[in-house]
Design a protein around this motif. Sequence first.
Motif, PDB file in Angstrom:
ATOM      1  N   ASP A 162      -8.567  14.692   3.958  1.00 49.97           N
ATOM      2  CA  ASP A 162      -7.282  15.248   4.559  1.00 49.97           C
ATOM      3  C   ASP A 162      -7.145  15.386   5.785  1.00 49.97           C
ATOM      4  O   ASP A 162      -8.092  16.154   6.011  1.00 49.97           O
ATOM      5  N   PHE A 163      -6.782  14.763   7.002  1.00 49.12           N
ATOM      6  CA  PHE A 163      -6.836  14.890   8.589  1.00 49.12           C
ATOM      7  C   PHE A 163      -5.315  15.750   8.728  1.00 49.12           C
ATOM      8  O   PHE A 163      -4.463  14.813   8.526  1.00 49.12           O
ATOM      9  N   GLU A 164      -5.266  16.378   9.415  1.00 51.26           N
ATOM     10  CA  GLU A 164      -3.455  16.851   9.955  1.00 51.26           C
ATOM     11  C   GLU A 164      -4.701  17.098  11.609  1.00 51.26           C
ATOM     12  O   GLU A 164      -5.333  18.585  11.448  1.00 51.26           O
ATOM     13  N   CYS A 165      -3.285  16.754  12.643  1.00 47.07           N
ATOM     14  CA  CYS A 165      -3.189  17.501  13.663  1.00 47.07           C
ATOM     15  C   CYS A 165      -2.528  18.752  13.745  1.00 47.07           C
ATOM     16  O   CYS A 165      -1.586  18.885  13.287  1.00 47.07           O
ATOM     17  N   PRO A 166      -2.551  19.609  14.895  1.00 49.58           N
ATOM     18  CA  PRO A 166      -1.981  20.408  15.732  1.00 49.58           C
ATOM     19  C   PRO A 166      -0.594  20.133  15.970  1.00 49.58           C
ATOM     20  O   PRO A 166       0.116  20.719  15.273  1.00 49.58           O
ATOM     21  N   SER A 167      -0.016  18.881  15.585  1.00 49.88           N
ATOM     22  CA  SER A 167       1.118  18.436  16.189  1.00 49.88           C
ATOM     23  C   SER A 167       2.227  17.947  14.748  1.00 49.88           C
ATOM     24  O   SER A 167       2.664  17.475  14.841  1.00 49.88           O
ATOM     25  N   MET A 218      -3.326  12.259   7.852  1.00 49.71           N
ATOM     26  CA  MET A 218      -3.858  11.436   7.140  1.00 49.71           C
ATOM     27  C   MET A 218      -4.113  11.432   5.936  1.00 49.71           C
ATOM     28  O   MET A 218      -5.189  12.739   6.121  1.00 49.71           O
ATOM     29  N   ARG A 219      -4.323  11.313   5.014  1.00 49.72           N
ATOM     30  CA  ARG A 219      -4.928  11.455   4.141  1.00 49.72           C
ATOM     31  C   ARG A 219      -5.595   9.995   4.277  1.00 49.72           C
ATOM     32  O   ARG A 219      -4.796   8.471   3.521  1.00 49.72           O
ATOM     33  N   ILE A 220      -7.104  10.126   3.117  1.00 51.09           N
ATOM     34  CA  ILE A 220      -7.578   9.360   3.043  1.00 51.09           C
ATOM     35  C   ILE A 220      -8.118   9.044   1.073  1.00 51.09           C
ATOM     36  O   ILE A 220      -8.879  10.253   0.778  1.00 51.09           O
ATOM     37  N   HIS A 221      -8.068   8.153   0.831  1.00 50.44           N
ATOM     38  CA  HIS A 221      -8.396   8.232  -0.634  1.00 50.44           C
ATOM     39  C   HIS A 221      -9.378   6.791  -1.574  1.00 50.44           C
ATOM     40  O   HIS A 221      -8.706   5.689  -1.401  1.00 50.44           O
ATOM     41  N   TRP A 222     -10.195   7.133  -2.272  1.00 51.43           N
ATOM     42  CA  TRP A 222     -10.561   6.220  -2.801  1.00 51.43           C
ATOM     43  C   TRP A 222     -11.676   6.254  -3.448  1.00 51.43           C
ATOM     44  O   TRP A 222     -11.775   7.380  -3.691  1.00 51.43           O
ATOM     45  N   LYS A 223     -12.284   5.394  -4.230  1.00 50.53           N
ATOM     46  CA  LYS A 223     -12.852   5.182  -5.367  1.00 50.53           C
ATOM     47  C   LYS A 223     -14.349   4.542  -4.848  1.00 50.53           C
ATOM     48  O   LYS A 223     -14.349   2.894  -4.808  1.00 50.53           O
ATOM     49  N   ALA A 224     -15.051   4.850  -4.626  1.00 53.14           N
ATOM     50  CA  ALA A 224     -16.521   4.869  -4.662  1.00 53.14           C
ATOM     51  C   ALA A 224     -17.910   5.450  -4.829  1.00 53.14           C
ATOM     52  O   ALA A 224     -17.896   6.389  -5.644  1.00 53.14           O
ATOM     53  N   SER A 225     -19.040   4.645  -5.297  1.00 53.49           N
ATOM     54  CA  SER A 225     -20.305   5.512  -5.111  1.00 53.49           C
ATOM     55  C   SER A 225     -20.362   6.661  -4.113  1.00 53.49           C
ATOM     56  O   SER A 225     -20.807   7.146  -4.377  1.00 53.49           O
TER      57      SER A 225
END
Length: 133
Positions: free
Chosen positions: A100-105, A109-116
């Motif tokens: 999860d990323f969050e900017c001061p404004s 943005m959330r990046i969700h994945w399934k991987a090794s």
Amino acid sequence: MNRKSTPSIPEAIAQLQRQLDQFRSTQPRRTKLPEPLWQAAVELARQHGIYSVAHPLRLDYMGLKKRLGDISAVRRKATKPAFVELTAPCAKPLEECAIDFECPSGRKMRIHWKASAPPDWVSLLRAWREMEG
């Protein structure tokens, strides 16, 4: 008799108002204001707000906001993140991960994945911050 009471104008704004009236009385209409008068208005807008200065001085609200905004844009770029969480990779293969990323404004943005293996989150964060400008 129900009249709205007009709030009194602070003395600093009234003083600049007198200077602007004097300038306007000696110049043809539509003459550009000298830079020192604009700077004085910007300083007052920092203290009292844009509308509170632009209205009694009969200045262009958006012009004053733009002049004031140039300074605030520099401050916004210098803002550092308040919180960054880093987690160490685990020894076992990953099944499911999220960043999860969050900017001061307030944008997120959330990046969700399934991987090794997780993606290069540092590069992702850098790219997102550059896009935010």
